[in-house]
Design a protein around this motif. Sequence first.
Motif, PDB file in Angstrom:
ATOM      1  N   HIS B  14       0.838  -1.180   0.000  1.00 21.74           N
ATOM      2  CA  HIS B  14       0.000   0.000   0.000  1.00 21.74           C
ATOM      3  C   HIS B  14       0.890   1.254   0.000  1.00 21.74           C
ATOM      4  O   HIS B  14       1.876   1.254   0.707  1.00 21.74           O
ATOM      5  CB  HIS B  14      -0.847  -0.053   1.276  1.00 21.74           C
ATOM      6  N   SER B  44       9.546   4.104   0.166  1.00 21.49           N
ATOM      7  CA  SER B  44       8.662   5.260   0.363  1.00 21.49           C
ATOM      8  C   SER B  44       8.026   5.666  -0.958  1.00 21.49           C
ATOM      9  O   SER B  44       8.497   5.311  -2.033  1.00 21.49           O
ATOM     10  CB  SER B  44       9.450   6.420   0.930  1.00 21.49           C
ATOM     11  N   ASP B  48       4.271  12.242  -0.186  1.00 23.40           N
ATOM     12  CA  ASP B  48       3.576  12.246   1.106  1.00 23.40           C
ATOM     13  C   ASP B  48       3.708  10.961   1.900  1.00 23.40           C
ATOM     14  O   ASP B  48       3.575  10.972   3.116  1.00 23.40           O
ATOM     15  CB  ASP B  48       2.103  12.623   0.931  1.00 23.40           C
ATOM     16  N   ARG B  49       3.950   9.798   1.246  1.00 18.41           N
ATOM     17  CA  ARG B  49       3.976   8.573   2.046  1.00 18.41           C
ATOM     18  C   ARG B  49       5.423   8.206   2.377  1.00 18.41           C
ATOM     19  O   ARG B  49       6.051   7.423   1.690  1.00 18.41           O
ATOM     20  CB  ARG B  49       3.261   7.436   1.331  1.00 18.41           C
ATOM     21  N   VAL B  52       7.402   6.798   9.010  1.00 19.34           N
ATOM     22  CA  VAL B  52       6.691   5.708   9.680  1.00 19.34           C
ATOM     23  C   VAL B  52       5.207   6.026   9.689  1.00 19.34           C
ATOM     24  O   VAL B  52       4.805   7.135   9.997  1.00 19.34           O
ATOM     25  CB  VAL B  52       7.198   5.534  11.122  1.00 19.34           C
ATOM     26  N   ARG B  53       4.415   5.064   9.314  1.00 14.72           N
ATOM     27  CA  ARG B  53       2.964   5.252   9.275  1.00 14.72           C
ATOM     28  C   ARG B  53       2.292   4.125  10.035  1.00 14.72           C
ATOM     29  O   ARG B  53       2.833   3.024  10.130  1.00 14.72           O
ATOM     30  CB  ARG B  53       2.473   5.197   7.816  1.00 14.72           C
ATOM     31  N   TRP B  54       1.113   4.387  10.494  1.00 10.27           N
ATOM     32  CA  TRP B  54       0.303   3.329  11.103  1.00 10.27           C
ATOM     33  C   TRP B  54      -0.894   3.048  10.225  1.00 10.27           C
ATOM     34  O   TRP B  54      -1.498   3.957   9.688  1.00 10.27           O
ATOM     35  CB  TRP B  54      -0.197   3.769  12.474  1.00 10.27           C
ATOM     36  N   LEU B  55      -1.218   1.768  10.072  1.00  8.27           N
ATOM     37  CA  LEU B  55      -2.429   1.394   9.363  1.00  8.27           C
ATOM     38  C   LEU B  55      -3.292   0.607  10.340  1.00  8.27           C
ATOM     39  O   LEU B  55      -2.782  -0.043  11.243  1.00  8.27           O
ATOM     40  CB  LEU B  55      -2.125   0.497   8.163  1.00  8.27           C
ATOM     41  N   LYS B  60       2.324  -1.185  11.850  1.00  7.23           N
ATOM     42  CA  LYS B  60       3.281  -0.094  11.677  1.00  7.23           C
ATOM     43  C   LYS B  60       4.046  -0.299  10.380  1.00  7.23           C
ATOM     44  O   LYS B  60       4.538  -1.393  10.115  1.00  7.23           O
ATOM     45  CB  LYS B  60       4.247  -0.082  12.859  1.00  7.23           C
ATOM     46  N   TYR B  62       7.147   1.003   7.928  1.00 13.22           N
ATOM     47  CA  TYR B  62       8.352   1.807   7.736  1.00 13.22           C
ATOM     48  C   TYR B  62       8.557   2.015   6.241  1.00 13.22           C
ATOM     49  O   TYR B  62       8.638   1.040   5.492  1.00 13.22           O
ATOM     50  CB  TYR B  62       9.570   1.076   8.296  1.00 13.22           C
ATOM     51  N   HIS B  63       8.644   3.274   5.836  1.00  6.45           N
ATOM     52  CA  HIS B  63       8.915   3.562   4.421  1.00  6.45           C
ATOM     53  C   HIS B  63      10.374   3.969   4.284  1.00  6.45           C
ATOM     54  O   HIS B  63      10.781   5.011   4.786  1.00  6.45           O
ATOM     55  CB  HIS B  63       8.008   4.682   3.922  1.00  6.45           C
TER      56      HIS B  63
END
Lengths: 294, 449
Positions: B14, B44, B48-49, B52-55, B60, B62-63
Motif C-alpha cells: 500500500h 517510500s 507524502d507517504r 513511519v505510518r500506522w495502518l 506499523k 516503515y517507508h
Amino acid sequence: MPVGEWEKVLWKKQPHPDNFIPSDSFFSSLRKNPNFKPYTYGPLVLLSCAITQHLATIFTFIAVFVRLKENLLDPRVLLWTSIACFLVGYMLWEVLNYSDTQVVYGISSRTKVLKSSLLVFLALMGLSPVLRTLTAATSSDSIWAISAFLFILNALLADYSSMKPGIPSQERLTSVLSMNAAISSSVVLASRLPDDLAVFSLVLFGVQLFALLPILRHRLRFIPKIMQAFVTALISIMCIALTASLSISVSIIYAAVLFSVTFIAPALLVWAQKYKNEIRGPWDVAVPRINWPS
Amino acid sequence: MDPIAIAMISDFFHPNVGGVESHIYMLSASLIRRGHKVIIITHSHPPDRVGVRWLLPALKVYHIPFQTIASSATLPNYFTFLPYFRTIILREHINLIHAHASLSSLGQEGILHAHLFGVRTVFTDHSLFGFEDAASILTNKLLAAALKNVDAVICVSHTGRENTVLRGQLFERAEDDSSTSIVRKSVYVIPNALVAQQFTPRTEPLPLDTINVIVVSRLAYRKGIDLLVVTAPRICAAFPNVKFIIGGDGPKLNDLLQVRERHLLQDRIELLGPIRHHDVRDVLVRGSIFLNTSLTESFGIAILEAACTGLYVVSTHVGGVPEILPENMISFAKPEEDDVFRALSEAIKIVSEGRHSPMEAHERVKSFYDWGQVAERTEKVYDAVLKSPPMEFRTRIQRTMDLGPFAGPIYTIILIVECLFFLFLEWWMPREDLDYVHMHWDQARFAQV
C-alpha cells in the motif's frame, strides 16, 4: 504422518502438512527439451557458408584498399573489374529470375535498374572529390579505428538468413544498419586515398560488395549445395590470395578465421547441445491459438 | 505459539494495489489478530507517504527512502539497506522476517542481512516465471542466491511451488545418500484467501432472459485479451441473449474497442474502464458468468472473488488455476479460440438451465478459503522455523558457493563484505544509542479507553 490421498488442489483440507511433497506427482508436469531438434554438423557447415562469404568479402575489400593505397593496383583496373562484376552479377540475377517462374519482371523494372545504376555511378563520380577530402583533418589512426568498428558492426548485424524465392524480402532494420555501416566504412577508407579516380573506384567497389552482393547472395542460397560450397571456397581463396602478397601473417589469420567460422564453430554448437536443458511446465505463459483472420 | 514480532518486507505494499499488496496486508492483520506484533518495511512513495505510518489494525509501516526503478521495485544494492534494516530490526525487537515477492529486492536483501541479528527468515513467492528469456535467467539467479540462506519458503499454489523449487534451486543433499539431491523440507504451500464478506452474491436472483458475462482484468497480453477479442463476437452471434461487461484498463483496450465497432456490438459489450478494488463486487453481481482468459496465473484471486460472489467461472487451464476450485464450480478451456468458445457456451447452458446456485457457491468458497486459517498455517511455518537450528556461518558460505562457478564467489564476497559493513555499523552506531520501542499498540488497552 497421517496417511491419505494427496490431491493437487488448494480448496480441500489435506490430511498432510503444508510442506508435504508427493514423491510421485511432484514435477510430473515438468517437461525437458520438449521441442528439441538437435542440429547435425553437415547442414550447419552449409548454413555457416553465408557468414564465411560475408567475412571473406570484407577481407577482400580491405586487401583491395591496401593495394590501392600502396599504388600496387591501378584504380582503372578496379573500375573495369567492378563494372564487369556488376554486369556478370546482373546477368546471373536475370537468369535466376528467368528460372523462377513465380516472379515476373517486366521491361520497366529493367529500365529502372539501368536508371538507378547510372544514377549511383554518376553521383559517386561527382562526389568523389568531396569524399577524398572528407576526412583530411582526421588522423589516419582514427580512420582505421572507425572503419574497423564499422566493419565489425556490419558483420554482426548482417542478415544471414535465406530468402524464399517469390516472396518480397522484408528488409529488417538491422540489415539496413549493417549495409550503412559497411558503406560508411568504405567511404572513410576511400578518403585516405590519393586521387579522385581511386576514391571513386573504391566506393563503387564497396557499394557492389556490401549493397548488391548480399541481395544476390540471398538468391544464391537456393542453388545446389555443392555450388554454394564452391562459391564460398572461391571467395575465401580469392581474399586469402589477395592478402597473401601483402602480408603472410595477416593472410594466415584470415584463413584461420574463415576456417574456424566454417568448420570449428558448427562443431562447437553441436557439442554444446548436450548442455541444452530447456524446462517447460504449467507455469509458462501459454500461447493463445487464434483462428486468424477473425 | 507464543506471540512473536514479525517484520514483513516487500517493495510492493500500500498505496500500490495488487495481489501481493493485499496479501501482505491481510496476512499481517490476521497475524495481529492472533496476538503477534507485525511491522512492514517497504520503500517510500514521495512526496507524502514517507517515514513511519500506522495502518489499521495496529500495523506499523516503515517507508525506506529508496528510489524505485520499474513497476515499483527498487534497485538491488545489497548494502545501503543494511543501516535502515539494522536500526528497525533492533529497535522493534524483531524475531522473524517474512519477505514477499521474488522481484522485490528489499525482501531479498532482508533475507541476506537477517542472520546478523539472529533473526529467522521466511519467504513467500507469489508469481510464476519461465526459464527462457534473459530477464528470467537473471532474476532466477538472484532468487536462487537469496533462497540459499532462507529458513522456509511459502508458495501460493502447488504449481507455484514446483516453479519456485526449480527457479530457486531449493534442493539439498539427501541425508542417507549424499549423491542424490532432494527438495528441501522447508517449502510450504499456503494458498491466498479472500474476505468472503466482501463478496456476497446478490440476494434477488438475476433475470434469466439475459446472461451477462463479466470480465475483470488488466487488459494486457498476459491476461489473454486476444482470446477475449476473438471469442466475444462469436458468442454474441451464437447467443442473442448474452452480454459482456468488461472492467479494467490496459494496452489491449483499443483492440476491444475496435472489435466492438467492427461487429456493431456497442449494446452487447460494455466497457467500464478501470475499476477500484472495492467496486469489483458491484460489477461482479451484475452477471452470472465470470470469464478469465489469462495465459499465466499463479493463483488467480480474481477467479475466487468471482466464484465467491456466486458467478459460474470459465477459465483457461493455466498455471495454478486448476487447483483453486472444485470442478463443478468452474469450466476449463485450453487457451485456444475454439475451446474458449466451447467452454463459454457450456457455461451459458449451465447457467440458463439454472444448474448453478450462487448462494451455494458462496458458502462453499467461504468454507474453502479464510484468512484466519491462512494465518494459522503461516504461524505453523514460523513455529517450525523458530524451532529449527539456525544455520552456521560456515554452512552459509558453503551453500552460497554452491551457486555456481561465477555467482558463488560473487555472492560469497557480498556476504563477507556485508559482515564487515555490519561490524562497522556496530561501531559507528552502537546499539546502546538506539531508540528502542518499548510500547506497541495494545488492542485490549485501547478497548478499555
